[in-house]
Scaffold this active site. Sequence first.
Site, PDB file in Angstrom:
ATOM      1  N   CYS A   1       0.820  -1.219   0.000  1.00 56.40           N
ATOM      2  CA  CYS A   1       0.000   0.000   0.000  1.00 56.40           C
ATOM      3  C   CYS A   1       0.853   1.269   0.000  1.00 56.40           C
ATOM      4  O   CYS A   1       0.367   2.337  -0.353  1.00 56.40           O
ATOM      5  CB  CYS A   1      -0.965  -0.009   1.178  1.00 56.40           C
ATOM      6  SG  CYS A   1      -2.178  -1.323   1.030  1.00 56.40           S
TER       7      CYS A   1
ATOM      8  N   HIS B   1      -3.516   7.173   1.335  1.00 58.13           N
ATOM      9  CA  HIS B   1      -3.787   5.868   0.739  1.00 58.13           C
ATOM     10  C   HIS B   1      -5.161   5.417   1.222  1.00 58.13           C
ATOM     11  O   HIS B   1      -5.473   5.528   2.412  1.00 58.13           O
ATOM     12  CB  HIS B   1      -2.712   4.861   1.151  1.00 58.13           C
ATOM     13  CG  HIS B   1      -3.163   3.456   0.981  1.00 58.13           C
ATOM     14  ND1 HIS B   1      -3.574   2.962  -0.239  1.00 58.13           N
ATOM     15  CD2 HIS B   1      -3.330   2.449   1.880  1.00 58.13           C
ATOM     16  CE1 HIS B   1      -3.959   1.705  -0.082  1.00 58.13           C
ATOM     17  NE2 HIS B   1      -3.823   1.370   1.183  1.00 58.13           N
TER      18      HIS B   1
ATOM     19  N   ASN C   1      -9.967  -0.530  -1.500  1.00 54.49           N
ATOM     20  CA  ASN C   1      -8.518  -0.343  -1.357  1.00 54.49           C
ATOM     21  C   ASN C   1      -7.827  -0.978  -2.566  1.00 54.49           C
ATOM     22  O   ASN C   1      -7.827  -2.196  -2.711  1.00 54.49           O
ATOM     23  CB  ASN C   1      -8.062  -1.015  -0.048  1.00 54.49           C
ATOM     24  CG  ASN C   1      -6.563  -0.901   0.178  1.00 54.49           C
ATOM     25  OD1 ASN C   1      -5.801  -0.540  -0.722  1.00 54.49           O
ATOM     26  ND2 ASN C   1      -6.125  -1.226   1.390  1.00 54.49           N
TER      27      ASN C   1
HETATM   28  N1  COA Z   1     -18.879  -8.652   7.315  1.00 54.03           N
HETATM   29  C1  COA Z   1     -19.459  -8.906   8.490  1.00 54.03           C
HETATM   30  N2  COA Z   1     -18.765  -9.199   9.606  1.00 54.03           N
HETATM   31  C2  COA Z   1     -17.428  -9.211   9.499  1.00 54.03           C
HETATM   32  C3  COA Z   1     -16.757  -8.944   8.299  1.00 54.03           C
HETATM   33  C4  COA Z   1     -17.543  -8.651   7.170  1.00 54.03           C
HETATM   34  N3  COA Z   1     -16.999  -8.370   5.976  1.00 54.03           N
HETATM   35  N4  COA Z   1     -15.438  -9.022   8.516  1.00 54.03           N
HETATM   36  C5  COA Z   1     -15.261  -9.331   9.799  1.00 54.03           C
HETATM   37  N5  COA Z   1     -16.464  -9.460  10.410  1.00 54.03           N
HETATM   38  C6  COA Z   1     -16.772  -9.779  11.791  1.00 54.03           C
HETATM   39  C7  COA Z   1     -15.660 -10.516  12.495  1.00 54.03           C
HETATM   40  O1  COA Z   1     -15.701 -11.883  12.215  1.00 54.03           O
HETATM   41  C8  COA Z   1     -15.969 -10.210  13.937  1.00 54.03           C
HETATM   42  O2  COA Z   1     -16.974 -11.057  14.369  1.00 54.03           O
HETATM   43  P1  COA Z   1     -16.984 -11.628  15.874  1.00 54.03           P
HETATM   44  O3  COA Z   1     -17.092 -10.419  16.741  1.00 54.03           O
HETATM   45  O4  COA Z   1     -18.187 -12.502  15.881  1.00 54.03           O
HETATM   46  O5  COA Z   1     -15.696 -12.356  16.048  1.00 54.03           O
HETATM   47  C9  COA Z   1     -16.525  -8.801  13.892  1.00 54.03           C
HETATM   48  O6  COA Z   1     -16.923  -8.585  12.539  1.00 54.03           O
HETATM   49  C10 COA Z   1     -15.540  -7.740  14.286  1.00 54.03           C
HETATM   50  O7  COA Z   1     -14.314  -7.997  13.620  1.00 54.03           O
HETATM   51  P2  COA Z   1     -13.095  -7.043  13.759  1.00 54.03           P
HETATM   52  O8  COA Z   1     -11.985  -7.589  12.942  1.00 54.03           O
HETATM   53  O9  COA Z   1     -12.837  -6.760  15.205  1.00 54.03           O
HETATM   54  O10 COA Z   1     -13.699  -5.728  13.082  1.00 54.03           O
HETATM   55  P3  COA Z   1     -13.073  -4.313  12.918  1.00 54.03           P
HETATM   56  O11 COA Z   1     -13.966  -3.311  13.482  1.00 54.03           O
HETATM   57  O12 COA Z   1     -11.639  -4.306  13.346  1.00 54.03           O
HETATM   58  O13 COA Z   1     -13.102  -4.132  11.343  1.00 54.03           O
HETATM   59  C11 COA Z   1     -11.575  -4.168   9.525  1.00 54.03           C
HETATM   60  C12 COA Z   1     -12.365  -5.001  10.513  1.00 54.03           C
HETATM   61  C13 COA Z   1     -10.771  -5.128   8.683  1.00 54.03           C
HETATM   62  C14 COA Z   1     -12.546  -3.393   8.654  1.00 54.03           C
HETATM   63  C15 COA Z   1     -10.671  -3.172  10.288  1.00 54.03           C
HETATM   64  O14 COA Z   1      -9.957  -3.850  11.295  1.00 54.03           O
HETATM   65  C16 COA Z   1      -9.703  -2.469   9.400  1.00 54.03           C
HETATM   66  O15 COA Z   1     -10.081  -1.770   8.491  1.00 54.03           O
HETATM   67  N6  COA Z   1      -8.400  -2.592   9.666  1.00 54.03           N
HETATM   68  C17 COA Z   1      -7.386  -1.952   8.878  1.00 54.03           C
HETATM   69  C18 COA Z   1      -7.329  -2.644   7.565  1.00 54.03           C
HETATM   70  C19 COA Z   1      -6.471  -1.924   6.591  1.00 54.03           C
HETATM   71  O16 COA Z   1      -6.398  -0.729   6.597  1.00 54.03           O
HETATM   72  N7  COA Z   1      -5.856  -2.708   5.732  1.00 54.03           N
HETATM   73  C20 COA Z   1      -5.070  -2.215   4.695  1.00 54.03           C
HETATM   74  C21 COA Z   1      -3.849  -1.573   5.201  1.00 54.03           C
HETATM   75  S1  COA Z   1      -3.063  -0.840   3.911  1.00 54.03           S
END
Ligand code: COA
Length: 335
Positions: free
Chosen positions: A115, A262, A292
């Site tokens: 990224c 980004h 992304n």
């Molecule tokens: N749809 C529905 N539920 C989802 C899901 C989706 N697409 N993806 C994950 N979940 C669920 C998980 O399984 C979890 O369920 P549980 O509580 O029963 O275990 C719940 O949602 C919460 O998951 P969590 O990972 O804690 O959510 P979050 O609020 O952290 O959001 C991201 C997940 C990935 C959106 C977030 O962590 C994020 O954006 N992180 C940075 C990612 C990023 O920037 N990546 C690129 C870097 S360049």
Amino acid sequence: MYNSKIIGLGKYVPENIVTNSDLEKLMDTSSDWIIERTGVEERRHVVKGDGNGTATMGVKAAKIALERASLKAQDIDFIVFATMSPDYYFPGSGVLAQELLDIPDCPALDIRMQCSGFVYAISTADQFIKTGMYKNILVIGSEYQTGGLDMSTRGRNISVIFGDGAGAVVMTRTENNQEGVLSSHLHTQGKHAEELSLIGPSTRRWVPEIITKNDPEDISYYPNMNGQFVFKHAVVRFTEVINEGLKKTGWSSDEIGLLIPHQANLRIAQFVQKKFGLSDDQVYNNIQRYGNTTAASIPIALTEAWEEGKVQPGTKVVLAAFGSGFTWGSVMIQW
Ligand code: COA
């Protein structure tokens, strides 16, 4: 020493729009969840056989950038190609772009910084222009990553975020040291390599090993991401590296004409915006429409911002990125 400046920009995204509702049919997710946690409403996916690949999309964006720069492909002295989804394991996609653009023997360098790839690529091109080694450089960021995503519920935390597309800029030299790229700031922290990674196929998980074991539990060929861990580091590093650029240039945050973060997650961009007290006009986001697109996200956003007249001569532009590695960086541009 010369400065480098951007004189042409272009973007290309596949026609195939995949909405959150489309994803609801493939996995246990909801449009509300995706929008609330990531901001993504739709993204573009390459459809196998539609002629789009990492190099070909990059070249489509590059041709637009060249036309806007009023240059021919043959005027380019060097290609810098940022991608984490190259057409082949080797050689890199840069050589394919060289061939497609028909620039005989033009050197091409692939940048694999995920990224942060485009920020690293701009900084790399800037160094070659500064020293006078090359005059005109084509910088491409392109990704075809959706073909390798786990589109089942198992992969939903990643697959809802990512999309395909490409952006490109043409950079050239200027003797005016008050314009163009004023500074760039690059960092890595490899101890977190596996928090956002694709482990196999690689030399740690060679393809024959994966095939021979035929272990259904082995999904090392899909990307994995520790989302919350990535999020926490992203907001800190974005802030640090923008501050580094502000300190170097002497700009205040009020003076930023346009910040292009980004497009990792709208929540991350909003956190950074708030941290620097920036108005909505000072930050450009388009993750809502493309997800992304990794190394392509900044050049796609920069191109759109320029097309919308948000980048004008005199605008102070800040590019900032964070991603797998971890890697992060910023580029300060006086347009
Ligand atoms: N749809 C529905 N539920 C989802 C899901 C989706 N697409 N993806 C994950 N979940 C669920 C998980 O399984 C979890 O369920 P549980 O509580 O029963 O275990 C719940 O949602 C919460 O998951 P969590 O990972 O804690 O959510 P979050 O609020 O952290 O959001 C991201 C997940 C990935 C959106 C977030 O962590 C994020 O954006 N992180 C940075 C990612 C990023 O920037 N990546 C690129 C870097 S360049």
